[in-house]
Design an enzyme around this catalytic site. Structure first.
Site, mmCIF file in Angstrom:
data_model
loop_
_atom_site.group_PDB
_atom_site.id
_atom_site.type_symbol
_atom_site.label_atom_id
_atom_site.label_comp_id
_atom_site.label_asym_id
_atom_site.label_seq_id
_atom_site.Cartn_x
_atom_site.Cartn_y
_atom_site.Cartn_z
ATOM 1 C CG PHE A 4 147.994 65.507 83.307
ATOM 2 C CD1 PHE A 4 147.958 65.703 84.496
ATOM 3 C CD2 PHE A 4 148.521 64.478 82.731
ATOM 4 C CE1 PHE A 4 148.748 64.671 85.577
ATOM 5 C CE2 PHE A 4 148.736 63.286 83.587
ATOM 6 C CZ PHE A 4 149.078 63.689 84.816
ATOM 7 C CB SER A 5 146.959 71.030 80.653
ATOM 8 O OG SER A 5 147.517 71.418 81.912
ATOM 9 C CB THR A 6 144.006 67.975 76.851
ATOM 10 O OG1 THR A 6 143.702 66.743 77.736
ATOM 11 C CG2 THR A 6 145.055 68.080 76.002
#
Length: 198
Positions: free
Chosen positions: A24-26
């Site tokens: 996801f956002s990483t």
């Protein structure tokens, strides 16, 4: 290297050393690294307008937005400004065309608003125009294969069986008061991919 439990509780599939998990956002940090490689090689400049390498992006008042502003979520494109069918996210060119046509949702450079999904399309296109390869191909060739990393941007269909199933949160995160910008980024129909089954 730590793992335990089940990759898919429904089928009792164990989580193993070869199971893949969405990050996801990483993944945005990985995208930023890939853009930085283009800057390091002189292919991009954080202080130059994105429209210099991608003229279509400069529509609707975005002609002076710099790469630094785009990458730091200051360009005002956290989502679509009108409701769209969530299947649009599976058509890369349709997403890019729509974002190019859209005006920023705030004056660029005056604020930062998290771009949960759009940044991947925007940064990916800038990278492709600068480097000539997709960001996913460059990640595999320049980092994943040389350093034995099982890391992907754009997972091939042949690898899908290795991905752990994800459970949706029990309730939505608290986003505070919902405005048009938060709705575009997180809430409205079409703010996330959908329509292709589970």
């Amino acid at each position: 290297d730590l793992w335990a439990g089940q990759a898919d509780p429904r089928s009792q599939t164990p989580f193993t050393e070869t199971t893949l998990a969405p990050v996801f956002s990483t993944g945005k940090a990985v995208m930023a690294l890939m853009i930085a490689t283009c800057v390091e090689r002189g292919l991009l400049d954080y202080d130059r307008p994105v429209a210099e390498i991608w003229p279509a992006y400069g529509q609707a008042g975005k002609g002076r937005i710099t790469l630094a502003q785009m990458m730091s979520h200051q360009d005002g494109l956290p989502g679509f400004d009108a409701e769209v069918d969530p299947t649009i996210w599976f058509d890369r060119q349709a997403v890019l065309d729509r974002l190019c046509e859209q005006a920023p949702m705030w004056p660029p450079g005056t604020a930062s608003g998290y771009h949960p999904i759009t940044i991947g399309y925007l940064a990916g296109e800038v990278f492709r125009l600068a480097d000539g390869r997709t960001m996913g191909a460059a990640l595999r060739e320049d980092f994943a294969l040389p350093f034995d990393l099982d890391l992907w941007i754009g997972l091939p269909e042949a690898e899908h069986d290795r991905v752990a199933s994800m459970r949706k949160p029990m309730k939505a995160a608290s986003l505070g008061p919902i405005d048009v910008i938060k709705s575009a980024a997180f809430i409205s129909r079409g703010s996330a991919p959908g329509g292709r089954g589970s």
